[in-house]
Design an enzyme around this catalytic site. Structure first.
Site, PDB file in Angstrom:
ATOM      1  N   GLY A  19       0.820  -1.214   0.000  1.00 37.09           N
ATOM      2  CA  GLY A  19       0.000   0.000   0.000  1.00 37.09           C
ATOM      3  C   GLY A  19       0.849   1.257   0.000  1.00 37.09           C
ATOM      4  N   ILE A  52       1.729   3.512   2.283  1.00 40.14           N
ATOM      5  CA  ILE A  52       2.798   3.610   3.288  1.00 40.14           C
ATOM      6  C   ILE A  52       3.441   2.251   3.539  1.00 40.14           C
ATOM      7  CG2 ILE A  52       1.497   3.302   5.480  1.00 40.14           C
ATOM      8  CD1 ILE A  52       4.217   5.960   4.637  1.00 40.14           C
ATOM      9  N   LYS A  54      -9.689   3.872  14.618  1.00 41.18           N
ATOM     10  CA  LYS A  54      -8.362   3.589  15.189  1.00 41.18           C
ATOM     11  C   LYS A  54      -8.447   3.512  16.722  1.00 41.18           C
ATOM     12  CE  LYS A  54      -5.430   5.200  11.409  1.00 41.18           C
ATOM     13  NZ  LYS A  54      -4.320   6.078  10.962  1.00 41.18           N
TER      14      LYS A  54
HETATM   15  N1  LIG Z   1      -0.178  10.604   8.035  1.00 40.79           N
HETATM   16  C1  LIG Z   1      -0.682  10.702   6.829  1.00 40.79           C
HETATM   17  O1  LIG Z   1      -0.563  11.757   6.186  1.00 40.79           O
HETATM   18  C2  LIG Z   1      -1.356   9.504   6.218  1.00 40.79           C
HETATM   19  C3  LIG Z   1      -1.715   9.523   4.874  1.00 40.79           C
HETATM   20  C4  LIG Z   1      -2.279   8.375   4.315  1.00 40.79           C
HETATM   21  C5  LIG Z   1      -2.490   7.243   5.113  1.00 40.79           C
HETATM   22  N2  LIG Z   1      -2.143   7.260   6.434  1.00 40.79           N
HETATM   23  C6  LIG Z   1      -2.362   6.068   7.293  1.00 40.79           C
HETATM   24  O2  LIG Z   1      -1.539   5.007   6.836  1.00 40.79           O
HETATM   25  C7  LIG Z   1      -2.188   3.755   7.045  1.00 40.79           C
HETATM   26  C8  LIG Z   1      -2.179   2.963   5.741  1.00 40.79           C
HETATM   27  O3  LIG Z   1      -2.892   3.679   4.751  1.00 40.79           O
HETATM   28  P1  LIG Z   1      -2.536   3.585   3.188  1.00 40.79           P
HETATM   29  O4  LIG Z   1      -3.134   4.776   2.546  1.00 40.79           O
HETATM   30  O5  LIG Z   1      -1.067   3.329   3.055  1.00 40.79           O
HETATM   31  O6  LIG Z   1      -3.342   2.274   2.780  1.00 40.79           O
HETATM   32  P2  LIG Z   1      -3.759   1.765   1.326  1.00 40.79           P
HETATM   33  O7  LIG Z   1      -2.678   2.076   0.369  1.00 40.79           O
HETATM   34  O8  LIG Z   1      -5.131   2.242   1.019  1.00 40.79           O
HETATM   35  O9  LIG Z   1      -3.901   0.192   1.586  1.00 40.79           O
HETATM   36  C9  LIG Z   1      -2.846  -0.537   2.159  1.00 40.79           C
HETATM   37  C10 LIG Z   1      -3.028  -2.040   1.945  1.00 40.79           C
HETATM   38  O10 LIG Z   1      -4.137  -2.537   2.702  1.00 40.79           O
HETATM   39  C11 LIG Z   1      -4.546  -3.742   2.108  1.00 40.79           C
HETATM   40  N3  LIG Z   1      -5.988  -3.627   1.842  1.00 40.79           N
HETATM   41  C12 LIG Z   1      -6.654  -2.565   1.368  1.00 40.79           C
HETATM   42  N4  LIG Z   1      -7.961  -2.837   1.215  1.00 40.79           N
HETATM   43  C13 LIG Z   1      -8.099  -4.095   1.585  1.00 40.79           C
HETATM   44  C14 LIG Z   1      -9.209  -4.948   1.661  1.00 40.79           C
HETATM   45  N5  LIG Z   1     -10.455  -4.561   1.317  1.00 40.79           N
HETATM   46  N6  LIG Z   1      -8.986  -6.190   2.080  1.00 40.79           N
HETATM   47  C15 LIG Z   1      -7.766  -6.579   2.426  1.00 40.79           C
HETATM   48  N7  LIG Z   1      -6.682  -5.802   2.387  1.00 40.79           N
HETATM   49  C16 LIG Z   1      -6.850  -4.583   1.970  1.00 40.79           C
HETATM   50  C17 LIG Z   1      -3.822  -3.919   0.789  1.00 40.79           C
HETATM   51  O11 LIG Z   1      -2.754  -4.808   0.943  1.00 40.79           O
HETATM   52  P3  LIG Z   1      -2.364  -5.940  -0.153  1.00 40.79           P
HETATM   53  O12 LIG Z   1      -2.487  -5.314  -1.498  1.00 40.79           O
HETATM   54  O13 LIG Z   1      -0.978  -6.341   0.172  1.00 40.79           O
HETATM   55  O14 LIG Z   1      -3.338  -7.066   0.028  1.00 40.79           O
HETATM   56  C18 LIG Z   1      -3.338  -2.510   0.542  1.00 40.79           C
HETATM   57  O15 LIG Z   1      -2.203  -2.448  -0.260  1.00 40.79           O
HETATM   58  C19 LIG Z   1      -3.592   4.084   7.557  1.00 40.79           C
HETATM   59  O16 LIG Z   1      -3.621   3.883   8.955  1.00 40.79           O
HETATM   60  C20 LIG Z   1      -3.776   5.551   7.212  1.00 40.79           C
HETATM   61  O17 LIG Z   1      -4.621   6.226   8.119  1.00 40.79           O
HETATM   62  C21 LIG Z   1      -1.572   8.360   6.988  1.00 40.79           C
END
Ligand SMILES: NC(=O)c1ccc[n+]([C@@H]2O[C@H](COP(=O)([O-])OP(=O)(O)OC[C@H]3O[C@@H](n4cnc5c(N)ncnc54)[C@H](OP(=O)(O)O)[C@@H]3O)[C@@H](O)[C@H]2O)c1
Ligand SMILES: *[C@@H]1O[C@H](CO)[C@@H](O)[C@H](O)[C@H]1NC(C)=O
Length: 318
Positions: free
Chosen positions: A19, A21, A138
């Site tokens: 994903g 991050i 969360k």
């Molecule tokens: N601080 C900031 O500015 C900021 C910004 C964005 C996000 N975040 C935080 O970072 C964390 C990760 O977010 P992200 O945006 O990196 O996540 P993301 O790219 O939307 O998803 C991460 C991974 O989760 C798994 N996933 C997603 N949907 C799924 C589903 N329906 N079933 C099973 N697995 C699923 C997939 O893994 P696989 O493809 O390997 O199966 C996907 O690659 C969150 O807690 C978010 O709040 C923080």
């Protein structure tokens, strides 16, 4: 009850490894692979099919690729075998499902540490945090962690990602557009925010795993640097060699955008609330925890982050 093997975070399973991050977290862990006994990822069949090169690269680095469905009990139990630490980086759409992943980790004979998908704003910053809409799921996950006496936790709290905030996409909510040489600053531009670059999120998670005692049952508040919008703008102007066009969004306007977004069910609502929390000082701590995990002088500076933002924004134009 004593934890299973309190000291060691050696056999890692990353969930959400490809994903936004998760990619950075996985890359940083792989770069330190000599310090771990095993790195595995649990990923979906879809991802294996759609991200062929990425999965191939991880295999070449010796990462175990476990294909399964995170909502399937048996797949998760199988993936937890011979794992002591689970690092979750699942997206916001599946945050709440971690309650089940945590329960299974608590029941596992080998998993003793769980890093839930945090990597953002401190969801227990002040009493007001308990009522913020983006924090609710969360907070449920943290409550599940606390109820598991057979499992330790580490929350890596990084604040906003510099890579996103120093970009153009948040528009009126605060943005820096290298191509147009335009910036939108919040309030009078003098509010301070602490940021973490995405590559530092990876490095900080890695350092937390490499310091299992100090990171045990702790919300680690870490970041790359702290700056005002004005300081960020000045750094962009210096590195691009131009004066930029500036406009401002007042706190009143920001709150109005936020309220309207929630009442219209607009996707930007979460982002607007987080912006308001950051502007209100929700990323500032009396003391950050970088020193606890030997991350004091290894993180990116404002100069690094601006240089990276310029590189990213000019690359996407070519
Ligand atoms: N601080 C900031 O500015 C900021 C910004 C964005 C996000 N975040 C935080 O970072 C964390 C990760 O977010 P992200 O945006 O990196 O996540 P993301 O790219 O939307 O998803 C991460 C991974 O989760 C798994 N996933 C997603 N949907 C799924 C589903 N329906 N079933 C099973 N697995 C699923 C997939 O893994 P696989 O493809 O390997 O199966 C996907 O690659 C969150 O807690 C978010 O709040 C923080
Ligand atoms: C965690 O595991 C312990 C030991 O197996 C068990 O007693 C406890 O009920 C579990 N907690 C939860 C919340 O599942």
């Amino acid at each position: 009850m004593p934890a299973k093997h309190p000291a060691a975070c050696k056999k890692l399973l990353i969930i959400g490894a490809t994903g936004l991050i998760g990619k950075y977290i996985t890359l940083a862990l792989v770069q330190s692979k000599s310090k771990f006994d095993r790195i595995a990822i649990l990923t979906s069949a879809d991802t294996v099919q759609n991200k062929v090169q990425e999965i191939e690269d991880l295999k070449k680095e010796g990462v175990d690729i476990i294909v399964g469905d995170v909502t399937n009990f048996k797949d998760v139990v199988d993936a937890y075998r011979d794992i002591d630490t689970v690092i979750s980086a699942v997206g916001r759409n599946v945050i709440e499902h971690q309650v089940e992943l945590i329960r299974l980790a608590n029941d596992s004979d080998t998993v003793h540490r769980f890093f839930p998908s945090e990597y953002g704003t401190d969801i227990e910053y002040s009493p007001a945090s308990a009522n913020e809409k983006p924090h609710q799921k969360k907070l449920i996950v943290r409550a599940a962690m606390k109820s598991c006496d057979n499992l330790d936790y580490t929350y890596v709290v990084t604040g906003p990602y510099a890579d996103l905030c120093l970009g153009p996409m948040m528009g009126q909510l605060g943005s820096f557009d290298v191509i147009k040489k335009e910036a939108v600053l919040l309030d009078d531009g003098n509010l301070k925010t602490s940021y973490t670059t995405m590559r530092d999120v990876g490095n900080l998670v890695t350092l937390a795993a490499l310091h299992p005692e100090v990171s045990r049952n702790k919300a680690l508040k870490v970041n790359s640097f702290t700056a005002t919008d004005m300081e960020i703008l000045q750094e962009f102007e210096e590195q691009t060699g131009n004066k930029w066009k500036i406009s401002y969004t007042s706190m009143g306007q920001l709150k109005k955008i936020e309220q309207e977004a929630w009442s219209n069910g607009a996707p930007m609502a979460t982002g607007a609330t987080l912006r308001r929390i950051w502007a209100e000082g929700g990323t500032l701590y009396e003391k950050r925890d970088n020193d606890l995990i030997e991350a004091e002088n290894v993180v990116d500076t404002l100069e690094d982050a601006v240089a990276e933002a310029i590189k990213q924004q000019t690359k996407s134009m070519m």
